[in-house]
Design a protein around this motif. Structure first.
Motif, mmCIF file in Angstrom:
data_model
loop_
_atom_site.group_PDB
_atom_site.id
_atom_site.type_symbol
_atom_site.label_atom_id
_atom_site.label_comp_id
_atom_site.label_asym_id
_atom_site.label_seq_id
_atom_site.Cartn_x
_atom_site.Cartn_y
_atom_site.Cartn_z
ATOM 1 N N MET A 145 -26.420 12.070 -1.996
ATOM 2 C CA MET A 145 -27.446 11.685 -1.564
ATOM 3 C C MET A 145 -27.121 12.329 0.396
ATOM 4 S SD MET A 145 -27.681 7.411 -2.051
ATOM 5 C CE MET A 145 -28.294 7.216 -1.218
ATOM 6 N N LEU A 168 -32.746 12.896 -7.384
ATOM 7 C CA LEU A 168 -33.197 12.990 -5.771
ATOM 8 C C LEU A 168 -34.724 13.815 -5.890
ATOM 9 C CD1 LEU A 168 -30.130 11.750 -4.226
ATOM 10 C CD2 LEU A 168 -31.489 10.035 -4.882
ATOM 11 N N TYR A 221 -40.616 6.549 0.003
ATOM 12 C CA TYR A 221 -39.809 5.889 1.670
ATOM 13 C C TYR A 221 -40.072 5.899 3.096
ATOM 14 C CZ TYR A 221 -35.419 7.877 -0.901
ATOM 15 O OH TYR A 221 -34.549 7.996 -2.682
ATOM 16 N N PHE A 264 -32.214 2.044 -0.336
ATOM 17 C CA PHE A 264 -31.500 2.480 -1.734
ATOM 18 C C PHE A 264 -31.646 1.867 -2.456
ATOM 19 C CE2 PHE A 264 -27.338 2.205 -3.812
ATOM 20 C CZ PHE A 264 -27.655 3.919 -3.885
ATOM 21 N N THR A 297 -34.500 4.126 -3.971
ATOM 22 C CA THR A 297 -33.274 5.248 -4.258
ATOM 23 C C THR A 297 -32.779 4.893 -6.298
ATOM 24 O OG1 THR A 297 -32.744 5.856 -2.311
ATOM 25 C CG2 THR A 297 -31.468 6.926 -4.050
ATOM 26 N N LEU A 315 -33.895 5.918 -9.953
ATOM 27 C CA LEU A 315 -32.941 7.305 -10.207
ATOM 28 C C LEU A 315 -31.824 6.674 -11.296
ATOM 29 C CD1 LEU A 315 -31.928 10.102 -8.997
ATOM 30 C CD2 LEU A 315 -29.845 8.296 -7.828
#
Lengths: 427, 317, 310
Positions: B112, B198, B206, B220, B224, B228
């Motif tokens: 990240m 990512l 985002y 996150f 994310t 992910l």
């Protein structure tokens, strides 16, 4: 030799293996060689770089004297050595001639993996008659000793003197020996320790048993001592563990594969007398001395000459004659003695011993074995099948003891469990 | 873009079979097996055959010398009374349970950090990846042992901060942290995979979250992590399975003995010692099969539980 | 175990193979804040780089130091007593076998592994990816399952068989698996790669009357270059680093590859020549490091697109 496992595994490989097998097939070679067409025998040994060097010299000498035989040498370290032999034996592929250890003689002799050397021509006239039985099982000779070694306490006189402690004379009881170690540890000030825990060495235990008139193994392959004997033994250094009298196991592990004694961390070490050259090289000490092991019975030191190593041949060797000639040469030839000196131990054959000049450190080892002559008892019989494994667990469990992971009682229980399991497995 | 074999087959069978096509199919079958031959041979001779043999051996007492002796389930029952075996399970489990999440956490965090358009990203990525390439080698095990030894750089570095642990190598309670550091050090491989994952996450997600006032933590957990999750799942599965099978570094660092005090007696090392040092091939085979079963169960659990937290693109949320 | 073989597993890897999407880059920040962030980023990243590369640097630095200074009071990486002595000692080898011989052995094994893997994996992968035949998906599932199988379960019987065939202490047991596509990872990698090649390619060739052999050799292979390169690099490095295989199968020191020679070196030199040991470790890693520097882009791309492990 098709049995169930062969069948299963061979079927599993199927056609692929058949093709490979065909490609790798060889015609049978001649049994004896000539100078123009020599036979090649394989010889393997364990040991360090130094031994490899000496062995190569000996092989070159043998080849020049026996132009009809070529010797192909291989070597490895001690632990890896036995893994290799076991797997080779399983496939019937042991090398023609091998350096051997007493601990493993019964494993292979009893399983018909080794050649009965009584059936070939090897001259044993120059050997002590009391020594030969340690290469024999049930009347068959599987191994010829190259040399002998004896147990001893090593110490570094310079270190002992620098602490202001009197040099030991080797005339001591266990209590006196412990006191000596404690004194070294106390005065060593964290830089020098007494010794490694001598109760972690199987052969020292064996000697202590002999001092108490106990045989380690019975004739029918059982343990000759009790759990209580073992507890008594491990309790000998109970008060020393964790004190500077004994170097910590942490430190010993850090230093491996070098020994604490060779690393100048301890003042004494209890082990075989033929380790002299290695210790001198490792420690860089000017002089190391050897004295007898402690005993509570001054007339019975429990000491014996052990074959430090033996020469054996594979039962399946195609070149029995060549193998026998090589073994005979390695154990009897005086020039071989000159090459190895005492690095294999003191030559067992008188011919070889007399033909070797011992100077300096080599002389120390020979003199030590002479000095203990009056205490010597018969060499032990080859230990039980699987003994190598037991020796390893003895060392490991004793190390756990020093780490404080087990009590003496727990340690004895653990070892006995493994030993009984092993004896059951191999019965 | 996903072409799974199942999809292909379905589309093929939807067309009505013609004589010419069926001949084609026969030819294809022949060609298929011909091309597959190397793998098929290897699979049968090097995997299936040996697996069956070792299953058989696991029910026997076999020392390589004498023919195998059938003893039923004895090996398996003895295992659970064998303290060394239980110790090796403990060592391996703690390695997997602590080492793998730490390694993946490091990999994700650093991925990240690197996931930006900044200069030098390629350099860092390569530099961090390098340990993964050499980490399993004997050379690194030797160096690791030297670094963590008495007065090695680690000991000296810690002493500088007033921490005097001494050498880690000889200390039974420090060898596991040392082994875990060795695996965490190799975070590069999962990191690179995370990084690729990512990059797939659309930036507008985002942006939208930012407009809603979401902070980094919420972004996150809301964007994310779920986006992910397939990559996390893949890494977790592969790293866990690999961790169970650690051998070379443990072998070198402990001189092949699993010490000090059994603290590096990993499962595979004990298996090796039992098989090739004590010649108890039946026992070792039982250990190997137990490992297969455990790894199988863990994989199964991973896949079962994955439904609740792994989101594949195209899934309805 | 069939569950392991569900085709969902390769999915995440495939997603990663797509072209990079735009990265989040908020426009609202001021230039100054951006700059500060960039500086912090580089400080953190550089600090991490130092930590991560330290073991390798320490290793290389130590190999040039005299024995007494390794792990001694001299904590700096650089020693004023810089010398090649350790390398000279290390090159001598062990017990009459030169280090050059160990190098050659490693090289023979690694090249053999590359050739074998490329040949067998590409052919098998073609069958999985481009030919329809009964049982294909079952076999594919089994292949994926072998990816997850702890290989310890096969080593004992494999050993026994090779022993029976008299192939222990030869390179056959170490290489035969490479020629039989036993490294499922590479087959899987190539299958994934081929599936992403347009199906129209072989359809067109088929209409022209080309058979599978021609499609494979003249269409697929040239297009597969990136996958073949990744496979070559990784199978080379894996073979170069392999320890357990040679440990089990090789007996003669003159046949040892470097990792085994290294271990022998550690055991044999009882007078613990640390410097030479580390120098030899450096030499053993050298080809891998050179490979990495040269093919760095391929390697890292290979990992990110194909999910390869190091």
């Amino acid at each position: 030799m098709i049995n169930r496992r062969n069948f299963l595994t061979t079927v599993a490989l199927g056609t692929a293996s058949a093709a490979v097998l065909a490609a790798c097939g060889q015609s049978a070679p001649a049994q004896t060689g000539s100078a123009s067409n020599p036979v090649t025998i394989n010889y393997t040994w364990w040991g360090n770089d130094d031994r490899a060097e000496r062995t190569r010299k000996a092989i070159a000498l043998f080849e020049s004297k026996n132009p009809d035989i070529k010797v192909k040498g291989n070597f490895s370290d001690f632990a890896g050595y036995w893994q290799k032999r076991a797997t080779e034996a399983a496939g019937g592929g042991l090398p023609d001639v091998m350096q051997w250890d007493l601990s493993y003689l019964r494993d292979y002799g009893q399983r018909n993996q080794l050649l009965d050397l009584g059936t070939v021509k090897i001259n044993t006239d120059a050997f002590e008659k009391s020594l030969l039985p340690s290469g024999q099982i049930k009347g068959k000779t599987y191994g010829i000793p190259t040399s002998t070694n004896a147990f001893a306490v090593y110490y570094d006189p310079a270190k002992v003197a620098s602490l202001g402690i009197a040099e030991p004379d080797g005339n001591w009881t266990y209590a006196e020996f412990n006191k000596f170690l404690t004194e070294v540890g106390a005065k060593g000030n964290g830089a020098l320790f007494g010794s490694t825990d001598y109760t972690g060495v199987w052969w020292m235990f064996n000697i202590w048993l002999r001092q108490n008139n106990i045989e380690a193994f019975t004739g029918d392959g059982k343990l000759g001592f009790t759990k209580d004997d073992m507890k008594k033994w491990w309790n000998l250094t109970k008060d020393l563990r964790g004190t500077p009298a004994i170097v910590s196991e942490e430190r010993t592990t850090q230093l491996a594969p070098k020994s604490p004694f060779g690393s100048n961390v301890t003042a004494t070490e209890v082990t075989w007398d033929n380790f002299m050259a290695g210790y001198l090289a490792d420690s860089g000490a000017k002089e190391l001395k050897l004295v007898p092991v402690p005993s509570d019975d001054p007339d019975n030191l429990g000491l014996f000459l052990k074959p430090s190593m033996l020469m054996v041949a594979s039962a399946k060797t195609k070149y029995k004659d060549a193998a026998a000639r090589f073994i005979d040469f390695m154990v009897n030839d005086p020039e071989v003695g000159q090459i190895f000196k005492t690095s294999r131990g003191v030559p067992a054959s008188k011919t070889q011993r007399d033909g070797t000049t011992f100077e300096g450190t080599d002389k120390l080892v020979v003199d030590y074995e002479k000095s203990i002559e009056k205490y010597l008892k018969d060499a032990p019989e080859p230990p039980i099948v699987g003994f190598g494994t037991l020796e390893t667990s003895f060392k490991r469990i004793s190390s756990d003891l020093n780490f404080g992971k087990v009590t003496v009682d727990g340690a004895a229980d653990a070892w006995f469990k493994e030993a009984e399991d092993l004896i059951k497995q191999n019965s | 873009m996903t072409q799974s074999p199942t999809l292909n087959r379905r589309s093929a069978s939807s067309t009505p079979p013609l004589p010419r096509k069926s001949r084609q199919r026969g030819a294809d079958a022949r060609a298929g097996y011909t091309f597959l031959l190397p793998w098929l041979l290897g699979f049968i001779a090097l995997t299936v055959g040996p697996m069956i043999s070792s299953l058989y051996l696991s029910f026997t007492n076999y020392n390589l010398f004498d023919p195998p002796k059938w003893i039923g389930l004895d090996n398996y029952t003895t295992l659970f009374q064998d303290e060394r075996f239980l110790q090796s399970v403990g060592v391996t489990v703690s390695y997997v349970v602590f080492g793998t999440p730490m390694k993946l956490a490091a990999a994700l965090a650093i991925a990240m950090l690197l996931n930006s358009k900044r200069k030098g990203q390629g350099f860092y990525r390569s530099a961090f990846y390098a340990p993964s390439l050499i980490g399993a080698s004997v050379s690194i095990a030797i160096v690791w042992k030297a670094m963590f030894g008495d007065s090695g750089p680690v000991d000296q570095g810690l002493s500088f901060f007033g921490i005097n642990l001494g050498g880690w190598v000889g200390n039974p309670s420090m060898t596991m942290p040392m082994m875990i550091l060795l695996t965490v050090w190799q975070f590069g491989a999962p990191m690179v995979i995370f990084l690729a994952g990512l990059k797939q996450i659309p930036a507008d997600l985002y942006e939208a979250a930012s407009m809603d006032g979401a902070g980094p933590v919420r972004k996150f957990f809301n964007i994310t992590w779920p986006m992910l999750s397939p990559v996390i799942f893949f890494n977790l599965l592969m790293e866990t399975i690999h961790a169970f099978q650690i051998f070379a570094s443990a072998y070198i660092i402990s001189n092949g003995e699993g010490g000090p005090a059994g603290s590096t007696l990993f499962y595979t090392l004990y298996l090796y010692l039992r098989g090739f040092s004590d010649f108890r091939m039946g026992y070792a085979s039982a250990m190997a099969w137990l490992l297969v079963i455990v790894v199988g169960i863990i994989t199964l659990i991973f896949f079962r539980t994955s439904k609740s937290w792994v989101h594949y693109s195209g899934d309805s949320k | 175990m069939t569950t392991m073989a569900t085709p969902t597993q390769p999915k995440p890897v495939k997603q990663a193979a797509e072209a990079p999407a735009p990265v989040y880059n908020p426009k609202s920040e001021s230039a100054g804040a951006k700059r500060a962030k960039s500086v912090i980023f580089h400080i953190v990243a550089l600090a991490l780089t130092a930590v991560v590369l330290y073991p390798a640097l320490w290793m290389i630095a130590s190999s040039f130091k005299p024995n007494a200074e390794i792990g001694g009071s001299n904590t700096s990486l650089w020693s004023s007593n810089f010398s090649f002595d350790n390398f000279v000692t290390a090159m001598e080898g062990i017990g009459g076998v030169s280090t050059l011989q160990f190098f050659t052995n490693s090289l023979v094994l690694a090249v053999g592994a590359v050739v074998g893997t490329i040949l067998s994996a590409s052919v098998s992968a073609y069958a999985f990816a481009r030919i329809k035949f009964p049982g294909r998906s079952i076999f594919f599932g089994m292949m994926i399952a072998t990816l997850l199988l702890p290989f310890h379960v096969v080593i004992i019987p494999q050993y026994i068989v090779f022993q029976q065939l008299g192939l222990v202490d030869t390179y056959v047991p170490l290489l035969i698996g490479k020629f039989l596509a036993a490294d499922a990872f590479f087959v899987f990698l190539m299958v994934q790669f081929m599936r992403n090649l347009p199906a129209e390619l072989d359809e067109a060739a088929r209409i022209d009357g080309a058979g599978h052999v021609r499609i494979f050799t003249s269409i697929m292979l040239p297009l597969m270059k990136p996958a073949l390169i990744s496979t070559s690099i990784f199978s080379f490095i894996w073979s170069w680093n392999d320890f357990l295989g040679p440990l089990l199968y090789l007996n003669s020191p003159e046949k040892y590859p470097l990792p085994l020679a290294l271990r022998l070196f550690v055991d044999q030199t009882q007078s613990s020549d640390y410097g030479a040991m580390i120098a030899m470790s450096v030499m053993a890693l050298l080809p891998v490091l050179v490979f990495f520097l040269v093919f760095q882009r391929y390697i890292v791309e290979g990992v990110s697109t194909q999910g390869l492990k190091g």
